[in-house]
Design an enzyme around this catalytic site. Structure first.
Site, short mmCIF file in Angstrom:
data_model
loop_
_atom_site.label_atom_id
_atom_site.label_comp_id
_atom_site.label_asym_id
_atom_site.label_seq_id
_atom_site.Cartn_x
_atom_site.Cartn_y
_atom_site.Cartn_z
N ASP A 1 -2.91 -1.63 10.30
CA ASP A 1 -2.99 -1.57 8.83
C ASP A 1 -3.50 -2.87 8.21
O ASP A 1 -3.75 -2.92 7.00
CB ASP A 1 -1.60 -1.28 8.24
CG ASP A 1 -1.21 0.18 8.37
OD1 ASP A 1 -2.06 1.00 8.74
OD2 ASP A 1 -0.03 0.50 8.10
N LYS B 1 0.85 -1.21 0.00
CA LYS B 1 0.00 0.00 0.00
C LYS B 1 0.88 1.25 0.00
O LYS B 1 2.04 1.23 0.43
CB LYS B 1 -0.95 0.03 1.20
CG LYS B 1 -0.28 0.16 2.58
CD LYS B 1 0.03 1.59 3.03
CE LYS B 1 0.89 1.61 4.27
NZ LYS B 1 1.61 2.81 4.59
P1 ATP Z 1 4.29 0.20 7.85
O1 ATP Z 1 4.12 0.97 6.57
O2 ATP Z 1 3.08 -0.62 8.26
O3 ATP Z 1 4.90 0.96 8.98
P2 ATP Z 1 6.71 -0.83 6.87
O4 ATP Z 1 6.56 -1.06 5.41
O5 ATP Z 1 7.41 0.42 7.30
O6 ATP Z 1 5.30 -0.95 7.55
P3 ATP Z 1 7.32 -3.58 7.32
O7 ATP Z 1 7.96 -3.98 6.02
O8 ATP Z 1 5.95 -4.03 7.57
O9 ATP Z 1 7.47 -2.01 7.53
O10 ATP Z 1 8.30 -4.11 8.46
C1 ATP Z 1 8.32 -3.60 9.75
C2 ATP Z 1 8.97 -4.64 10.66
O11 ATP Z 1 8.07 -5.73 10.83
C3 ATP Z 1 10.24 -5.22 10.08
O12 ATP Z 1 11.35 -4.61 10.64
C4 ATP Z 1 10.18 -6.71 10.42
O13 ATP Z 1 11.12 -7.07 11.40
C5 ATP Z 1 8.79 -6.95 10.98
N1 ATP Z 1 8.08 -8.04 10.26
C6 ATP Z 1 7.44 -9.07 10.81
N2 ATP Z 1 6.90 -9.87 9.89
C7 ATP Z 1 7.18 -9.34 8.69
C8 ATP Z 1 6.89 -9.73 7.36
N3 ATP Z 1 6.18 -10.82 7.04
N4 ATP Z 1 7.35 -8.92 6.36
C9 ATP Z 1 8.02 -7.79 6.65
N5 ATP Z 1 8.34 -7.40 7.90
C10 ATP Z 1 7.93 -8.16 8.91
#
Ligand code: ATP
Length: 288
Positions: free
Chosen positions: A134, A9
């Site tokens: 989310d 997203k």
């Molecule tokens: P958001 O936009 O919801 O803040 P993001 O894109 O910044 O998310 P994510 O890629 O969701 O961040 O990752 C955040 C943390 O979640 C990572 O540092 C990771 O350790 C943890 N995590 C747990 N499960 C997963 C997964 N399946 N994929 C990615 N990250 C994961």
């Protein structure tokens, strides 16, 4: 075997309205699915959860959001057998693209099919809410207004047919850090959420482009100036508007055609060869 393409997203808007007594931030966000996806394959196994993911930096144990989603589903619906999950990760991690929430939502949708539970989208969202704010949006997909902690959703008209350039600089941003820093510094520029809703209703590309705004952009950009560099490179080369997504650092840009998007992506890549760049269409709601 069930296979799900779980879309990332972006935020067309992200506003913070305040901090609630429970410590969560009250937000108003226009969320948009994009065609950058993790492929999730699910199969029954005798017992337990076996998770394989081609991303060495993320543990595949019970801390992984995909694992948590599977555990929750098996427990709530008292399913005796187990599940094998294989995730081909394309969505950059800690990037502002909700990669973890996307995987959790994909697992819920996939398990609903694998175990023929016939759950409604509302039931899956209620499970998702227990995993993260989310996740309900990632279950629904498409274009939606998210309020509350991000879990209260209103369906919006689909985005007009536009292409999206996603560009991630080689830095990671912690969502918790971005919100905490925002609490200390605030911002001068809040999105006009109502104007964005009106632009979507009218299908006005100019209105949507002009309304892109994210209160966390300044916060992250102060520490990672590269966010501003990427935005400029994209806007100067055919994109109609650009913004940082979520807490960043991924920058996205909207373009009218795939050719315009490819042009902006190539110009950015020439200036910033370190950028991880994707050109994808906006995506619609998920099939449950
Ligand atoms: P958001 O936009 O919801 O803040 P993001 O894109 O910044 O998310 P994510 O890629 O969701 O961040 O990752 C955040 C943390 O979640 C990572 O540092 C990771 O350790 C943890 N995590 C747990 N499960 C997963 C997964 N399946 N994929 C990615 N990250 C994961």
């Amino acid at each position: 075997m069930v296979q799900i393409e779980a879309n990332a997203k972006i935020n067309l808007t992200l506003d913070i309205l305040g901090v609630r007594p429970d410590g969560y931030h009250e937000v108003a966000m226009v969320m948009q699915s994009v065609g950058l996806f993790d492929t999730i394959r699910l199969a029954r196994r005798q017992s337990g959860i076996d998770l394989q993911m081609d991303a060495a930096e993320i543990p595949t144990d019970e801390t992984n959001l995909a694992w948590k989603a599977a555990r929750l589903f098996l427990d709530v619906y008292k399913i005796q057998s187990g599940v094998s999950i294989e995730i081909e990760k394309r969505i950059p991690i800690a990037a502002g693209l909700a990669g973890g929430s996307t995987d959790a939502a994909g697992v819920l949708i996939g398990m609903n099919r694998l175990f023929a539970q016939g759950l409604s989208v509302q039931a899956l969202c209620a499970l998702g809410e227990q995993l993260g704010s989310d996740v309900p949006f990632c279950v629904e997909g498409g274009t939606m207004l998210a309020t509350g902690r991000g879990e209260i959703l209103r369906r919006l008209p689909d985005l007009p047919s536009l292409f999206v350039v996603l560009a991630k600089p080689p830095v990671s941003v912690s969502t918790a850090w971005a919100y905490k820093t925002y609490d200390q510094v605030g911002t001068m520029r809040h999105p006009d959420t109502e104007a964005m809703l009106a632009a979507l209703k009218e299908g006005s590309v100019e209105g949507i482009a002009g309304g892109l705004a994210n209160v966390l952009e300044e916060v992250t950009m102060k520490v990672h100036a590269v966010v501003g560099d990427y935005k400029r490179a994209l806007s100067e080369n055919g994109a109609i508007a650009s913004l940082m997504s979520g807490s960043g650092p991924t920058v996205f840009a909207l373009a009218r055609t795939r050719a315009d998007a490819e042009h902006a992506a190539a110009a950015l890549s020439a200036r910033h060869p370190e950028a991880k760049i994707f050109v994808v269409p906006a995506a619609g709601r998920n099939n449950i």
